[in-house]
Motif scaffolding. Structure first.
Motif, PDB file in Angstrom:
ATOM      1  N   ASP A   1       4.419  -0.813  -4.713  1.00 21.35           N
ATOM      2  CA  ASP A   1       5.229   0.217  -3.781  1.00 21.35           C
ATOM      3  C   ASP A   1       6.727  -0.119  -4.297  1.00 21.35           C
ATOM      4  N   ASP A   2       7.531   0.585  -3.588  1.00 21.47           N
ATOM      5  CA  ASP A   2       9.282   0.443  -4.078  1.00 21.47           C
ATOM      6  C   ASP A   2       9.533  -1.026  -4.144  1.00 21.47           C
ATOM      7  N   TYR A   3       8.779  -1.781  -3.546  1.00 17.15           N
ATOM      8  CA  TYR A   3       9.394  -3.237  -3.865  1.00 17.15           C
ATOM      9  C   TYR A   3       8.524  -4.087  -4.815  1.00 17.15           C
ATOM     10  N   ASN A   4       7.722  -3.389  -5.541  1.00 13.91           N
ATOM     11  CA  ASN A   4       6.779  -3.971  -6.604  1.00 13.91           C
ATOM     12  C   ASN A   4       5.425  -4.580  -6.144  1.00 13.91           C
ATOM     13  N   GLY A   5       5.114  -4.343  -4.727  1.00 16.75           N
ATOM     14  CA  GLY A   5       4.346  -4.819  -4.179  1.00 16.75           C
ATOM     15  C   GLY A   5       3.031  -4.165  -4.567  1.00 16.75           C
ATOM     16  N   PHE A   6       1.837  -4.947  -5.184  1.00 15.33           N
ATOM     17  CA  PHE A   6       0.572  -4.508  -5.564  1.00 15.33           C
ATOM     18  C   PHE A   6      -0.345  -3.821  -4.323  1.00 15.33           C
ATOM     19  N   TYR A   7      -0.633  -2.581  -4.531  1.00 15.31           N
ATOM     20  CA  TYR A   7      -1.436  -1.997  -3.505  1.00 15.31           C
ATOM     21  C   TYR A   7      -3.126  -1.772  -4.095  1.00 15.31           C
ATOM     22  N   TYR A   8      -3.250  -0.957  -5.178  1.00 17.71           N
ATOM     23  CA  TYR A   8      -4.651  -0.871  -5.591  1.00 17.71           C
ATOM     24  C   TYR A   8      -4.289  -1.037  -7.324  1.00 17.71           C
ATOM     25  N   VAL A   9      -5.623  -0.954  -7.969  1.00 18.14           N
ATOM     26  CA  VAL A   9      -5.748  -0.499  -9.104  1.00 18.14           C
ATOM     27  C   VAL A   9      -6.446   1.096  -9.014  1.00 18.14           C
ATOM     28  N   LEU A  10      -5.755   1.925  -9.789  1.00 18.85           N
ATOM     29  CA  LEU A  10      -6.149   3.389  -9.515  1.00 18.85           C
ATOM     30  C   LEU A  10      -7.345   3.640 -10.550  1.00 18.85           C
ATOM     31  N   THR A  11      -8.667   3.537  -9.988  1.00 17.40           N
ATOM     32  CA  THR A  11      -9.862   3.666 -10.791  1.00 17.40           C
ATOM     33  C   THR A  11     -10.916   4.007  -9.557  1.00 17.40           C
ATOM     34  N   VAL A  12     -11.951   4.957  -9.906  1.00 22.62           N
ATOM     35  CA  VAL A  12     -12.979   5.222  -9.035  1.00 22.62           C
ATOM     36  C   VAL A  12     -14.115   4.261  -9.148  1.00 22.62           C
ATOM     37  N   ASP A  13     -14.037   3.205  -9.863  1.00 21.55           N
ATOM     38  CA  ASP A  13     -15.172   1.934 -10.105  1.00 21.55           C
ATOM     39  C   ASP A  13     -15.011   1.303  -8.862  1.00 21.55           C
TER      40      ASP A  13
ATOM     41  N   GLN B   1       4.040   3.953  -6.188  1.00 22.56           N
ATOM     42  CA  GLN B   1       4.335   4.601  -7.572  1.00 22.56           C
ATOM     43  C   GLN B   1       3.003   4.223  -8.411  1.00 22.56           C
ATOM     44  N   ILE B   2       2.709   5.067  -9.432  1.00 25.00           N
ATOM     45  CA  ILE B   2       1.524   4.449 -10.421  1.00 25.00           C
ATOM     46  C   ILE B   2       2.156   4.150 -11.608  1.00 25.00           C
ATOM     47  N   TYR B   3       1.580   3.179 -12.229  1.00 25.88           N
ATOM     48  CA  TYR B   3       2.242   2.601 -13.420  1.00 25.88           C
ATOM     49  C   TYR B   3       1.160   2.264 -14.293  1.00 25.88           C
ATOM     50  N   SER B   4       1.239   2.277 -15.754  1.00 28.43           N
ATOM     51  CA  SER B   4       0.088   1.943 -16.594  1.00 28.43           C
ATOM     52  C   SER B   4       0.762   0.930 -17.721  1.00 28.43           C
ATOM     53  N   ASN B   5       0.354  -0.014 -18.238  1.00 26.09           N
ATOM     54  CA  ASN B   5       0.772  -1.000 -19.205  1.00 26.09           C
ATOM     55  C   ASN B   5       0.251  -0.395 -20.548  1.00 26.09           C
ATOM     56  N   TRP B   6      -0.304   0.880 -20.551  1.00 29.03           N
ATOM     57  CA  TRP B   6      -0.637   1.314 -22.115  1.00 29.03           C
ATOM     58  C   TRP B   6      -0.042   2.557 -22.240  1.00 29.03           C
TER      59      TRP B   6
ATOM     60  N   PRO C   1      -6.902  -1.299 -19.197  1.00 32.92           N
ATOM     61  CA  PRO C   1      -6.907  -1.392 -17.841  1.00 32.92           C
ATOM     62  C   PRO C   1      -6.576  -0.164 -17.085  1.00 32.92           C
ATOM     63  N   PRO C   2      -7.092   0.072 -15.977  1.00 32.38           N
ATOM     64  CA  PRO C   2      -6.530   1.525 -15.303  1.00 32.38           C
ATOM     65  C   PRO C   2      -5.043   1.199 -14.801  1.00 32.38           C
ATOM     66  N   PRO C   3      -4.442   2.350 -14.381  1.00 35.25           N
ATOM     67  CA  PRO C   3      -3.273   2.003 -13.755  1.00 35.25           C
ATOM     68  C   PRO C   3      -3.207   1.340 -12.617  1.00 35.25           C
ATOM     69  N   THR C   4      -2.071   0.730 -12.207  1.00 37.70           N
ATOM     70  CA  THR C   4      -1.821   0.343 -11.053  1.00 37.70           C
ATOM     71  C   THR C   4      -0.932   0.916  -9.950  1.00 37.70           C
ATOM     72  N   VAL C   5      -0.946   0.640  -8.871  1.00 37.01           N
ATOM     73  CA  VAL C   5      -0.403   1.520  -7.734  1.00 37.01           C
ATOM     74  C   VAL C   5       0.750   0.296  -7.098  1.00 37.01           C
TER      75      VAL C   5
ATOM     76  N   TYR D   1       5.639   5.011 -16.371  1.00 41.44           N
ATOM     77  CA  TYR D   1       5.433   5.592 -15.011  1.00 41.44           C
ATOM     78  C   TYR D   1       4.670   6.913 -15.120  1.00 41.44           C
ATOM     79  N   LEU D   2       3.639   6.899 -14.275  1.00 41.28           N
ATOM     80  CA  LEU D   2       2.907   8.053 -14.075  1.00 41.28           C
ATOM     81  C   LEU D   2       2.829   8.946 -13.023  1.00 41.28           C
ATOM     82  N   GLY D   3       3.762   8.585 -11.914  1.00 39.99           N
ATOM     83  CA  GLY D   3       4.039   9.389 -10.979  1.00 39.99           C
ATOM     84  C   GLY D   3       3.673   8.754  -9.562  1.00 39.99           C
ATOM     85  N   CYS D   4       4.050   9.459  -8.252  1.00 36.98           N
ATOM     86  CA  CYS D   4       3.860   9.012  -7.269  1.00 36.98           C
ATOM     87  C   CYS D   4       2.598   9.586  -6.382  1.00 36.98           C
ATOM     88  N   LEU D   5       1.941   8.610  -5.942  1.00 37.99           N
ATOM     89  CA  LEU D   5       0.579   8.800  -5.288  1.00 37.99           C
ATOM     90  C   LEU D   5       0.551   9.254  -4.012  1.00 37.99           C
TER      91      LEU D   5
END
Length: 161
Positions: free
Chosen positions: A100-112, A31-36, A94-98, A42-46
């Motif tokens: 999982d269903d358990y709130n485990g961090f996977y990525y920062v969604l950025t092409v940087d 799941q993709i989330y942004s704090n801005w 900050p870019p959105p974060t990805v 919520y921004l959707g499912c990756l």
């Protein structure tokens, strides 16, 4: 009895932590989330199929990247839309974060690729990075299979694939 309960809780916590790991991305929804502008927007499912109503790959969905009226087109910070936070490496937010269903961090969604936790850094998802780069370039991109979010940009031995 208290020690047994404590032990059970510790084991459950460890099991939950084990479920939240990049190698498990094909078994959970990313799941993709942004704090801005507000916390946990919520921004959707990756990694959902293009037919899923929450998938960013579904252009008719509210969460579809290609939907001009969807969440990705809404202003995020200082009139920049969420696509800007992913594609243009802004310094303002900050870019959105990805997660999982358990709130485990996977990525920062950025092409940087220089950002260590970016989806495009060397230790993150190769196919996912390529798909997000295509979206940023305005090209259509097919949804990446669930297993495609667990591959990496670096092969064993440190050589780029």
């Amino acid at each position: 009895m208290k020690k047994l309960l404590f032990l059970v809780l510790c084991i459950a916590a460890l099991a939950g932590d084990a479920a939240a790991h990049r190698s498990n991305a094909s078994n959970v929804k990313l799941q993709i989330y942004s704090n801005w502008p507000s916390s946990r927007t919520y921004l959707g499912c990756l990694n959902c199929a293009a037919t899923d109503p929450t998938s960013i790959w579904n252009s008719t969905s509210t969460y579809g990247w290609g939907n001009p009226d969807g969440v990705w087109s809404h202003p995020a910070f200082r009139h920049a839309d969420y696509r800007h936070l992913v594609c243009d490496m802004p310094l303002t937010a900050p870019p959105p974060t990805v997660l999982d269903d358990y709130n485990g961090f996977y990525y920062v969604l950025t092409v940087d690729a220089e950002r260590r936790s970016s989806i495009c850094s060397l230790s993150m998802s190769r196919q996912g990075c390529e798909a997000v780069q295509a979206l940023c370039s305005g090209k259509s991109a097919a949804a990446v299979s669930a297993e495609g979010w667990t591959d990496t940009n670096v092969a064993p031995g440190g050589l780029r694939r």
